[in-house]
Design an enzyme around this catalytic site. Structure first.
Site, PDB file in Angstrom:
ATOM      1  N   ASP A 299     -11.656  -0.418   6.344  1.00 27.20           N
ATOM      2  CA  ASP A 299     -13.078  -0.305   6.014  1.00 27.20           C
ATOM      3  C   ASP A 299     -13.814  -1.343   6.874  1.00 27.20           C
ATOM      4  OD1 ASP A 299     -12.576  -2.747   4.809  1.00 27.20           O
ATOM      5  OD2 ASP A 299     -13.298  -2.178   2.817  1.00 27.20           O
ATOM      6  N   HIS A 300     -15.085  -1.596   6.555  1.00 29.49           N
ATOM      7  CA  HIS A 300     -15.874  -2.540   7.360  1.00 29.49           C
ATOM      8  C   HIS A 300     -15.269  -3.942   7.333  1.00 29.49           C
ATOM      9  CE1 HIS A 300     -17.260  -2.508   3.227  1.00 29.49           C
ATOM     10  NE2 HIS A 300     -17.674  -3.753   3.381  1.00 29.49           N
TER      11      HIS A 300
ATOM     12  N   CYS B 155      -8.262  -3.685   4.547  1.00 27.93           N
ATOM     13  CA  CYS B 155      -9.607  -3.835   3.970  1.00 27.93           C
ATOM     14  C   CYS B 155      -9.780  -5.324   3.680  1.00 27.93           C
ATOM     15  CB  CYS B 155      -9.840  -2.926   2.763  1.00 27.93           C
ATOM     16  SG  CYS B 155      -8.875  -3.285   1.282  1.00 27.93           S
ATOM     17  N   GLY B 156     -10.714  -5.693   2.807  1.00 31.96           N
ATOM     18  CA  GLY B 156     -10.916  -7.108   2.542  1.00 31.96           C
ATOM     19  C   GLY B 156      -9.675  -7.760   1.966  1.00 31.96           C
TER      20      GLY B 156
ATOM     21  N   GLY C 223      -6.817  -5.641   1.118  1.00 33.07           N
ATOM     22  CA  GLY C 223      -5.695  -4.713   1.306  1.00 33.07           C
ATOM     23  C   GLY C 223      -5.445  -3.870   0.076  1.00 33.07           C
TER      24      GLY C 223
ATOM     25  N   GLY D  73      -7.719  -2.193  -2.209  1.00 30.96           N
ATOM     26  CA  GLY D  73      -8.443  -0.919  -2.379  1.00 30.96           C
ATOM     27  C   GLY D  73      -7.918   0.163  -1.458  1.00 30.96           C
TER      28      GLY D  73
ATOM     29  N   HIS E  54      13.956  -1.624   0.790  1.00 35.67           N
ATOM     30  CA  HIS E  54      14.182  -1.074  -0.558  1.00 35.67           C
ATOM     31  C   HIS E  54      13.276   0.100  -0.899  1.00 35.67           C
ATOM     32  CE1 HIS E  54      16.116  -5.042  -2.209  1.00 35.67           C
ATOM     33  NE2 HIS E  54      16.672  -4.618  -1.091  1.00 35.67           N
ATOM     34  N   ASN E  55      12.034   0.084  -0.432  1.00 36.32           N
ATOM     35  CA  ASN E  55      11.065   1.121  -0.835  1.00 36.32           C
ATOM     36  C   ASN E  55      10.770   2.123   0.267  1.00 36.32           C
ATOM     37  OD1 ASN E  55       9.390  -1.793  -1.924  1.00 36.32           O
ATOM     38  ND2 ASN E  55      10.561  -0.485  -3.322  1.00 36.32           N
TER      39      ASN E  55
ATOM     40  N   ARG F 285      -9.452 -10.577   4.651  1.00 38.93           N
ATOM     41  CA  ARG F 285     -10.038 -11.769   4.033  1.00 38.93           C
ATOM     42  C   ARG F 285      -8.970 -12.645   3.385  1.00 38.93           C
ATOM     43  NH1 ARG F 285     -14.957  -8.256   1.310  1.00 38.93           N
ATOM     44  NH2 ARG F 285     -16.227  -8.093   3.208  1.00 38.93           N
TER      45      ARG F 285
ATOM     46  N   ARG G 281      21.464   3.156  -3.155  1.00 38.81           N
ATOM     47  CA  ARG G 281      20.826   3.181  -4.483  1.00 38.81           C
ATOM     48  C   ARG G 281      19.307   3.224  -4.360  1.00 38.81           C
ATOM     49  NH1 ARG G 281      21.938  -2.010  -3.236  1.00 38.81           N
ATOM     50  NH2 ARG G 281      20.528  -3.667  -3.894  1.00 38.81           N
TER      51      ARG G 281
ATOM     52  N   ARG H 207      15.945   5.759  -6.109  1.00 36.41           N
ATOM     53  CA  ARG H 207      14.683   5.275  -6.686  1.00 36.41           C
ATOM     54  C   ARG H 207      13.479   5.888  -5.976  1.00 36.41           C
ATOM     55  NH1 ARG H 207      17.750  -0.545  -6.854  1.00 36.41           N
ATOM     56  NH2 ARG H 207      19.043   0.011  -8.640  1.00 36.41           N
TER      57      ARG H 207
HETATM   58  C1  RB5 Z   1     -15.369  -4.573   0.480  1.00 37.88           C
HETATM   59  O1  RB5 Z   1     -16.364  -5.487   0.215  1.00 37.88           O
HETATM   60  C2  RB5 Z   1     -14.116  -4.905  -0.309  1.00 37.88           C
HETATM   61  O2  RB5 Z   1     -14.339  -4.679  -1.666  1.00 37.88           O
HETATM   62  C3  RB5 Z   1     -12.938  -4.116   0.205  1.00 37.88           C
HETATM   63  O3  RB5 Z   1     -12.757  -4.358   1.559  1.00 37.88           O
HETATM   64  C4  RB5 Z   1     -11.594  -4.403  -0.449  1.00 37.88           C
HETATM   65  O4  RB5 Z   1     -11.352  -5.782  -0.498  1.00 37.88           O
HETATM   66  C5  RB5 Z   1     -11.329  -3.746  -1.747  1.00 37.88           C
HETATM   67  O5  RB5 Z   1     -10.208  -3.717  -2.240  1.00 37.88           O
END
Ligand code: RB5
Length: 149
Positions: free
Chosen positions: A8-9, A65-66, A68, A70, A98-99, A109, A132, A136
């Site tokens: 995302d941004h 993302c910020g 990771g 979301g 494992h996964n 961030r 194993r 799973r």
């Molecule tokens: C965006 O502001 C932020 O919420 C998104 O990048 C992320 O951190 C969400 O999980």
């Protein structure tokens, strides 16, 4: 290896750096967006990346993302995707072993570019152990089958 990547941004600047890093290592990169720092919603780009990995267009995926979180949760809504949200190389190695994680997600961030690059190296170079652990993984796939909407 053909690698899909999305952000995302909040992850955009790191995504751009990682594209250059991956290309420098000889990988083909599928950029699933976003394409600017304009505010956007991580679910859009997570779904796009996850679909590319699920259908085989990309062999593995990287999601930023910020935090990771979301984008990682979004990726995991697509059948066949096992997205691991990580901040360190030990978790990354274990989620490959494992996964059989096929997407790695992290936060621009939360970690810096050097750690992100180390995570990617481990993610791309660590094999799945099978045995194993395959049982799973199969159980995870069964959850998907039982809960298809
Ligand atoms: C965006 O502001 C932020 O919420 C998104 O990048 C992320 O951190 C969400 O999980």
């Amino acid at each position: 290896m053909k690698i899909g990547i999305a952000s995302d941004h909040a992850g955009f600047a790191m995504k751009q750096e990682l594209i250059a890093y991956l290309q420098g290592k000889g990988h083909e990169v599928l950029d699933c967006g976003t394409y600017s720092e304009e505010s956007t919603d991580y679910a859009i780009w997570g779904e796009k990346l996850a679909n590319a990995v699920a259908c085989g267009e990309a062999e593995r995926g990287i999601a930023v993302c910020g935090t990771g979180i979301g984008i990682g949760i979004s990726c995991n809504k697509v059948n066949g995707i096992r997205a691991a949200i990580v901040s360190d190389t030990v978790s990354t190695e274990l989620t490959r072993r494992h996964n059989d994680a096929n997407i790695v997600a992290f936060g621009a961030r939360i970690i810096g570019i050097v750690v992100a690059e180390e995570i990617i190296d481990v993610f791309l170079n660590t094999p799945f152990e099978g045995g194993r652990h395959q049982r799973r993984i199969d159980q995870i796939a069964d959850i998907e089958k039982r809960n298809r909407g």
